[in-house]
Scaffold this motif. Structure first.
Motif, PDB file in Angstrom:
ATOM      1  N   GLY A 119      -4.388  22.010   9.264  1.00  0.00           N
ATOM      2  CA  GLY A 119      -5.181  21.934  10.481  1.00  0.00           C
ATOM      3  C   GLY A 119      -4.789  20.794  11.401  1.00  0.00           C
ATOM      4  O   GLY A 119      -5.441  20.538  12.409  1.00  0.00           O
ATOM      5  N   GLU A 120      -3.684  20.107  11.047  1.00  0.00           N
ATOM      6  CA  GLU A 120      -3.215  18.973  11.850  1.00  0.00           C
ATOM      7  C   GLU A 120      -2.154  19.462  12.849  1.00  0.00           C
ATOM      8  O   GLU A 120      -0.989  19.033  12.841  1.00  0.00           O
ATOM      9  CB  GLU A 120      -2.637  17.885  10.924  1.00  0.00           C
ATOM     10  CG  GLU A 120      -3.637  17.292   9.951  1.00  0.00           C
ATOM     11  CD  GLU A 120      -4.606  16.317  10.622  1.00  0.00           C
ATOM     12  OE1 GLU A 120      -4.406  15.989  11.821  1.00  0.00           O
ATOM     13  OE2 GLU A 120      -5.560  15.868   9.949  1.00  0.00           O
ATOM     14  N   ARG A 121      -2.558  20.339  13.744  1.00  0.00           N
ATOM     15  CA  ARG A 121      -1.608  20.959  14.664  1.00  0.00           C
ATOM     16  C   ARG A 121      -1.018  19.950  15.662  1.00  0.00           C
ATOM     17  O   ARG A 121       0.166  20.029  16.010  1.00  0.00           O
ATOM     18  CB  ARG A 121      -2.262  22.116  15.418  1.00  0.00           C
ATOM     19  CG  ARG A 121      -2.652  23.283  14.526  1.00  0.00           C
ATOM     20  CD  ARG A 121      -3.044  24.502  15.337  1.00  0.00           C
ATOM     21  NE  ARG A 121      -1.874  25.163  15.898  1.00  0.00           N
ATOM     22  CZ  ARG A 121      -1.189  26.113  15.272  1.00  0.00           C
ATOM     23  NH1 ARG A 121      -1.536  26.500  14.064  1.00  0.00           N
ATOM     24  NH2 ARG A 121      -0.144  26.662  15.862  1.00  0.00           N
ATOM     25  N   GLU A 122      -1.819  19.002  16.094  1.00  0.00           N
ATOM     26  CA  GLU A 122      -1.314  18.016  17.051  1.00  0.00           C
ATOM     27  C   GLU A 122      -0.223  17.165  16.403  1.00  0.00           C
ATOM     28  O   GLU A 122       0.826  16.902  17.011  1.00  0.00           O
ATOM     29  CB  GLU A 122      -2.478  17.144  17.537  1.00  0.00           C
ATOM     30  CG  GLU A 122      -2.110  16.165  18.646  1.00  0.00           C
ATOM     31  CD  GLU A 122      -1.655  14.812  18.121  1.00  0.00           C
ATOM     32  OE1 GLU A 122      -0.935  14.116  18.868  1.00  0.00           O
ATOM     33  OE2 GLU A 122      -2.017  14.466  16.979  1.00  0.00           O
ATOM     34  N   LEU A 179       6.633  12.242   7.538  1.00  0.00           N
ATOM     35  CA  LEU A 179       5.220  12.635   7.461  1.00  0.00           C
ATOM     36  C   LEU A 179       4.310  11.417   7.353  1.00  0.00           C
ATOM     37  O   LEU A 179       3.192  11.423   7.886  1.00  0.00           O
ATOM     38  CB  LEU A 179       5.011  13.582   6.282  1.00  0.00           C
ATOM     39  CG  LEU A 179       5.691  14.947   6.445  1.00  0.00           C
ATOM     40  CD1 LEU A 179       5.650  15.734   5.136  1.00  0.00           C
ATOM     41  CD2 LEU A 179       5.042  15.751   7.563  1.00  0.00           C
ATOM     42  N   ASP A 180       4.770  10.366   6.694  1.00  0.00           N
ATOM     43  CA  ASP A 180       3.980   9.128   6.663  1.00  0.00           C
ATOM     44  C   ASP A 180       3.856   8.529   8.063  1.00  0.00           C
ATOM     45  O   ASP A 180       2.799   8.006   8.447  1.00  0.00           O
ATOM     46  CB  ASP A 180       4.610   8.112   5.708  1.00  0.00           C
ATOM     47  CG  ASP A 180       4.416   8.481   4.236  1.00  0.00           C
ATOM     48  OD1 ASP A 180       3.592   9.380   3.955  1.00  0.00           O
ATOM     49  OD2 ASP A 180       5.104   7.891   3.378  1.00  0.00           O
ATOM     50  N   ALA A 181       4.935   8.638   8.854  1.00  0.00           N
ATOM     51  CA  ALA A 181       4.900   8.108  10.219  1.00  0.00           C
ATOM     52  C   ALA A 181       3.979   8.922  11.123  1.00  0.00           C
ATOM     53  O   ALA A 181       3.474   8.408  12.129  1.00  0.00           O
ATOM     54  CB  ALA A 181       6.314   8.085  10.799  1.00  0.00           C
ATOM     55  N   ALA A 182       3.744  10.195  10.757  1.00  0.00           N
ATOM     56  CA  ALA A 182       2.823  11.028  11.537  1.00  0.00           C
ATOM     57  C   ALA A 182       1.383  10.543  11.406  1.00  0.00           C
ATOM     58  O   ALA A 182       0.526  10.888  12.216  1.00  0.00           O
ATOM     59  CB  ALA A 182       2.928  12.487  11.097  1.00  0.00           C
ATOM     60  N   ALA A 197      15.045   7.828  12.154  1.00  0.00           N
ATOM     61  CA  ALA A 197      15.162   8.023  13.602  1.00  0.00           C
ATOM     62  C   ALA A 197      14.034   8.938  14.085  1.00  0.00           C
ATOM     63  O   ALA A 197      13.420   8.688  15.138  1.00  0.00           O
ATOM     64  CB  ALA A 197      16.519   8.619  13.955  1.00  0.00           C
ATOM     65  N   ILE A 198      13.754   9.980  13.332  1.00  0.00           N
ATOM     66  CA  ILE A 198      12.663  10.888  13.697  1.00  0.00           C
ATOM     67  C   ILE A 198      11.318  10.153  13.607  1.00  0.00           C
ATOM     68  O   ILE A 198      10.470  10.245  14.504  1.00  0.00           O
ATOM     69  CB  ILE A 198      12.668  12.141  12.786  1.00  0.00           C
ATOM     70  CG1 ILE A 198      13.936  12.950  13.031  1.00  0.00           C
ATOM     71  CG2 ILE A 198      11.427  13.014  13.040  1.00  0.00           C
ATOM     72  CD1 ILE A 198      14.202  14.037  11.988  1.00  0.00           C
ATOM     73  N   ALA A 199      11.156   9.392  12.528  1.00  0.00           N
ATOM     74  CA  ALA A 199       9.918   8.617  12.368  1.00  0.00           C
ATOM     75  C   ALA A 199       9.753   7.623  13.511  1.00  0.00           C
ATOM     76  O   ALA A 199       8.645   7.397  14.008  1.00  0.00           O
ATOM     77  CB  ALA A 199       9.935   7.886  11.021  1.00  0.00           C
ATOM     78  N   GLY A 200      10.868   7.026  13.961  1.00  0.00           N
ATOM     79  CA  GLY A 200      10.818   6.077  15.063  1.00  0.00           C
ATOM     80  C   GLY A 200      10.317   6.708  16.349  1.00  0.00           C
ATOM     81  O   GLY A 200       9.650   6.062  17.155  1.00  0.00           O
ATOM     82  N   ARG A 201      10.623   7.975  16.527  1.00  0.00           N
ATOM     83  CA  ARG A 201      10.145   8.703  17.721  1.00  0.00           C
ATOM     84  C   ARG A 201       8.635   8.931  17.668  1.00  0.00           C
ATOM     85  O   ARG A 201       8.026   9.214  18.690  1.00  0.00           O
ATOM     86  CB  ARG A 201      10.852  10.047  17.822  1.00  0.00           C
ATOM     87  CG  ARG A 201      12.328   9.960  18.116  1.00  0.00           C
ATOM     88  CD  ARG A 201      12.566   9.731  19.607  1.00  0.00           C
ATOM     89  NE  ARG A 201      13.975   9.599  19.913  1.00  0.00           N
ATOM     90  CZ  ARG A 201      14.459   9.664  21.142  1.00  0.00           C
ATOM     91  NH1 ARG A 201      13.652   9.842  22.166  1.00  0.00           N
ATOM     92  NH2 ARG A 201      15.751   9.512  21.355  1.00  0.00           N
ATOM     93  N   VAL A 219       5.648  15.882  15.406  1.00  0.00           N
ATOM     94  CA  VAL A 219       6.827  15.817  14.531  1.00  0.00           C
ATOM     95  C   VAL A 219       7.916  16.761  15.042  1.00  0.00           C
ATOM     96  O   VAL A 219       9.102  16.396  15.084  1.00  0.00           O
ATOM     97  CB  VAL A 219       6.450  16.160  13.072  1.00  0.00           C
ATOM     98  CG1 VAL A 219       7.704  16.233  12.208  1.00  0.00           C
ATOM     99  CG2 VAL A 219       5.485  15.118  12.507  1.00  0.00           C
ATOM    100  N   GLN A 220       7.536  17.974  15.434  1.00  0.00           N
ATOM    101  CA  GLN A 220       8.523  18.922  15.961  1.00  0.00           C
ATOM    102  C   GLN A 220       9.230  18.347  17.189  1.00  0.00           C
ATOM    103  O   GLN A 220      10.453  18.448  17.325  1.00  0.00           O
ATOM    104  CB  GLN A 220       7.836  20.244  16.333  1.00  0.00           C
ATOM    105  CG  GLN A 220       8.794  21.313  16.830  1.00  0.00           C
ATOM    106  CD  GLN A 220       9.710  21.834  15.756  1.00  0.00           C
ATOM    107  OE1 GLN A 220       9.263  22.391  14.759  1.00  0.00           O
ATOM    108  NE2 GLN A 220      11.020  21.664  15.950  1.00  0.00           N
TER     109      GLN A 220
END
Length: 333
Positions: free
Chosen positions: A290-293, A26-29, A328-332, A298-299
């Protein structure tokens, strides 16, 4: 950039591991989240004299939104569930549990994409019970018109917001004609206000069978507390189990997002357990904010890492640690 202060409750057992993984993602988002960490659960009783210290509730009331790890609840004896206490104190009347197939998560089912909406404050699950003498126990099932109306309306509003086509009310009104009969009566009344969304009702036992036979027939399901507790786990099983099952408890003023699984004490501190349920709860939280984008990003990152198959935890057939999968997810992103 807008800033969000979010209450973070790491929880017991594996809770700190999976919430830490969710924080990495979530921080990477990069949506401006600041975390306010507070302690709750079995692990803090010695320190505070209670599993639910006042500062936890104060933090959630101040910030409106929380991300929570799993908390231990004793079976049969000891303190009542902290989760139940949070729902009651904050009037988190709606429990929301999506069940959707993920890439590379093996299951006999395909095309599962449904949401279970469970009433969170009434019914047998409210735990209003007592002994009758020493050889009998009695539990009281309470269903109210206001409680039923707000959960059914919540389900229809969720369906409309998420572009869903159908709401199914689940009940046992053929036998419990007063309690479940009232729930069904209210559901039909509310459904009339949403002519754009198809409505049906199913008896809970028949619904259980149909969920296993043809889960693709369902979209949004709404039901009283106890049926929701059971069927939401069934639906998690359709898509790979509790390790990939996110959840939310939502009320008029506050929302608490959490994985559905337990605290798995034997894995405490091992950084081993699949963090996806907590990360996907974070996706639900982003949508709520409200942060749908960002939620969609993340999905997609989760789906990409699952499809690649390089950073999977042991339950998904890999050897990665929870933190490695999260990175790995954050890297994406």
């Amino acid at each position: 950039m807008k800033k969000y202060t979010i209450t973070l409750i790491p929880g017991d057992g594996i809770g700190p591991d999976v919430t830490r993984a969710a924080q990495i993602v979530l921080d990477a988002a990069d949506v401006g989240i600041e975390w306010e960490v507070v302690e709750a659960g079995a692990g803090v009783i010695e320190k505070y004299g209670t599993p639910l210290p006042d500062q936890v509730l104060e933090s959630i009331r101040r910030n409106k939104v929380a991300l929570k790890g799993p908390l231990t609840t004793p079976v049969g004896t000891g303190f009542r569930s902290v989760n139940v206490a949070l729902r009651k104190e904050l009037d988190l009347f709606a429990n929301v549990r999506p069940a959707k197939n993920l890439p590379a998560v093996n299951t006999p089912y395909r095309n599962v994409d449904l949401i279970v909406v469970r009433e969170n404050t009434e019914d047998l699950y409210a735990g209003i019970e007592h002994m009758v003498g020493k050889d009998a126990a009695e539990s009281i099932k309470i269903i109210t018109r206001p409680g039923s109306e707000r959960i059914v309306r919540f389900a229809f509003e969720l369906a409309r917001r998420e572009g869903r086509k159908k709401v199914t009310a689940v009940h046992k009104a053929n036998i419990m004609k007063c309690t479940d009969g009232l729930f069904l009566e209210v559901a039909r009344e509310v459904a009339a206000d949403y002519p754009d969304i198809e409505f049906e009702d199913r008896i809970v036992d028949a619904c259980s069978m149909k969920l296993v036979q043809r889960p693709e027939d369902f979209d949004v399901l709404v039901m009283p507390n106890l049926y929701g507790d059971i069927l939401s786990d069934l639906c998690a099983g359709l898509v790979g189990g509790l390790g990939v099952a996110p959840g939310a408890n939502i009320g008029k003023d506050y929302a608490v997002f959490e994985p559905v699984h337990g605290s798995a004490p034997k894995y405490t501190g091992m950084d081993k357990v699949n963090p996806l349920a907590t990360i996907l709860s974070g996706v639900m939280m982003l949508k709520h904010l409200g942060e749908r984008e960002a939620a969609e990003r993340v999905q997609k990152a989760v789906d990409d890492v699952l499809t690649e198959g390089k950073y999977l935890t042991y339950d998904l057939g890999g050897t990665a640690r929870a933190s490695e999968m999260a990175k790995a997810i954050a890297g994406r992103l």
